[in-house]
Design an enzyme around this catalytic site. Structure first.
Site, mmCIF file in Angstrom:
data_model
loop_
_atom_site.group_PDB
_atom_site.id
_atom_site.type_symbol
_atom_site.label_atom_id
_atom_site.label_comp_id
_atom_site.label_asym_id
_atom_site.label_seq_id
_atom_site.Cartn_x
_atom_site.Cartn_y
_atom_site.Cartn_z
ATOM 1 C CG HIS A 26 54.989 44.051 51.172
ATOM 2 N ND1 HIS A 26 54.100 44.755 50.398
ATOM 3 C CD2 HIS A 26 56.224 44.445 50.763
ATOM 4 C CE1 HIS A 26 54.770 45.537 49.559
ATOM 5 N NE2 HIS A 26 56.065 45.364 49.767
ATOM 6 N NE ARG B 127 52.300 50.648 48.368
ATOM 7 C CZ ARG B 127 52.865 50.640 49.567
ATOM 8 N NH1 ARG B 127 52.714 51.674 50.380
ATOM 9 N NH2 ARG B 127 53.586 49.610 49.961
#
Length: 535
Positions: free
Chosen positions: A318, A338
């Protein structure tokens, strides 16, 4: 105390924030992505992989740490195990108490099967509980399972087993409906419409969430359903070997009581492996976002029983694991950060990639920025890049962070970092096991009556997974395994129990000249030397 260089970098990010909000780099071309991954992604580091010498995948490469477990000695000697008087006798034995195992148990119970869960920690101690961002499903008017399929197939480098991915995307809307009816508190607009957002690699807003603790909310609901149904759950009990019958069918498991060390025998007509991932193997010395028990047990159990692995050479790192402070090193910083508008910024205050590239591309971009371009931020214990969280409130307004990602705000707030006002430092963390045991669409491996669900499966996502498709696959394929395992149990007559396959595997090891003091499955990580690299 922050160093002068650290403070200068922080000021550069703050000074560039307004301009960075207005600037979004172009997405990379396919060729640029391929070159980036081949150069910087951990999956491409040839010296970190071993070629298997025995078993169904002999001749194929897997991570060195996994190879050591697949080619280790069994924890038992078959001749010492009495299979004649099982401690448990059930129709469907579910190994693992996370989202996939719980979903499987619920559906097997629905089908009228006698079902039991064994789990080496407690029900809910699983990666499902730690998932944050959301769960994908194409259930809005501007979306469709076909578009979901295209996004996921491309994001997985066109390597997914199409029949598995087809099942994932076409059954996704019903999975959301099922969870909603069980009581999952999804984020909804005042009129009851589910709020959905983008994730990396998605062309539509199809991420359903419960703030930023989606997995915990789903696991809470599933655990309550299992317990309310009275399905037996044997906690702190690990499966250490699959039992077969004389016809070669999976017929139960040898269990180890983690507290007393006692060996127990569970007989079953069908077995479902739902043991989750491998993050606590700390491949290549990476930190991990995974729960404590994620040590690839299911891969070992299935492999020794004769089930094939698929894509075991590919892992998901990740892109945004916490790089600072040290106390939460490797902890997941959800991609939802994000999705809500935060961008990745280097030590000079420069946005260096599109914020919603796929996870493998984002992870490789961060590694390149830190290792090759020299634009990483020195945290005192390593390198990282900034994730400029104050952008979220600059775009969405005051209160957005507390409303949409409260768990993130709390996690960093414990260490004096207010993510509404200052950016956070991130670096890739070992997150997901893309590869796993190979299954057919009904969830069964090449070993008859041995089913698999959840992260222990390989092939659903190909060689990279999009955000939100993991919580989805534990539900879709957990339910799938439970339904088909119960169905198969109804037509199964179990023969005499045997562990002869364990002896046969030991002979393979000997014939291949493999001598090792290691035993597997690993069960729990070890940190006695302080550094996972040395385990």
């Amino acid at each position: 105390m922050y160093s002068e260089k650290f403070q200068a970098s922080l000021k550069a990010v703050e000074a560039a924030r307004a301009a960075n909000i207005a600037y979004t780099p172009d997405r990379m071309t396919a060729d640029e992505k391929d070159k980036l991954l081949a150069t910087y992604h951990p999956d491409y580091r040839a010296d970190q992989f071993e070629t298997l010498k025995v078993g169904p995948n002999k001749g194929e490469k897997v991570p060195r740490e996994l190879a050591a477990m697949l080619e280790a000695n069994a924890r038992i000697k078959p001749e010492d195990i009495d299979l004649s008087n099982p401690d448990y006798d059930t129709d469907v034995l579910v190994i693992g108490g996370g989202g996939a195992g719980s979903s499987a148990a619920i559906e097997a119970d629905n089908a009228g099967a006698k079902v039991m869960i064994v789990t080496k920690l407690r029900i809910g101690d699983a990666n499902t509980m730690m998932a944050e961002g959301g769960i994908q499903a194409a259930d809005k008017p501007n979306d469709s399972p076909a578009i979901h399929f295209v996004d996921a197939y491309g994001g997985g480098h066109f390597a997914a087993k199409k029949e598995l991915l087809y099942k994932l995307v076409t059954e996704a809307p019903d999975a959301i409906k099922w969870l909603n009816e069980l009581g999952v508190e999804f984020d909804k607009a005042p009129d009851g419409t589910m709020i959905t957002t983008h994730g990396g690699g998605t062309s539509r807003k199809r991420m359903h969430a419960a703030k930023d603790y989606s997995g915990a909310e789903i696991m809470r609901t599933l655990r309550d359903e299992v317990l309310n149904r009275g399905i037996p759950v044997i906690d702190f009990t690990a499966a250490i070997e699959i039992i077969k019958d004389e016809d070669g069918k999976a017929a139960g498991a040898v269990l180890l009581n983690m507290e007393t060390g006692d060996i127990l025998i569970a007989k079953a007509k069908t077995v479902i492996i739902a043991t989750g991932g491998a993050g606590r193997m700390h491949y290549q010395g990476f930190p991990t976002s995974n729960h404590y028990g994620a040590t690839a047990d299911g891969l070992v159990l299935g492999y020794r029983a004769g089930a094939k692995l698929l894509y075991a050479d590919t892992l998901q790192y990740h892109p945004t694991g916490a790089a600072y402070p040290e106390q939460i090193f490797g902890a997941l910083v959800t991609e939802k950060v994000r999705s809500l508008g935060a961008k990745l910024v280097n030590c000079n205050g420069e946005v260096f990639m599109h914020p919603l590239e796929t996870r493998d591309v984002a992870a490789a971009s961060i590694i390149r920025e830190c290792d090759d371009r020299g634009n990483g931020v020195d945290t005192g214990t390593g390198l990282g890049v900034w994730l400029d969280t104050p952008m979220i409130e600059a775009i969405g307004g005051e209160g957005t962070i507390e409303k949409r990602i409260p768990a993130m705000m709390r996690m960093f707030g414990k260490y004096g970092i207010d993510i509404r006002k200052e950016p956070i430092l991130v670096y890739p963390t070992l997150h997901y096991q893309n590869g796993g045991l190979d299954i057919t669409p009904d969830g069964m491996t090449g070993v008859e009556n041995l089913f698999v669900a959840g992260e222990a499966v390989g092939g659903i996502h190909g060689r990279n997974r999009l955000m939100g498709n993991s919580l989805l696959d534990v539900i879709v394929f957990g339910r799938n395994a439970g339904i088909h395992a119960a169905e198969k149990a109804k037509e199964t007559e179990t023969g005499a129990l045997t562990l002869e396959h364990v002896n046969a595997f030991a002979k393979e090891l000997k014939d291949a000249g493999i001598e090792t003091d290691l035993v597997s499955p690993k069960l729990l990580p070890t940190y006695t030397h302080g550094n996972p690299k040395h385990q």
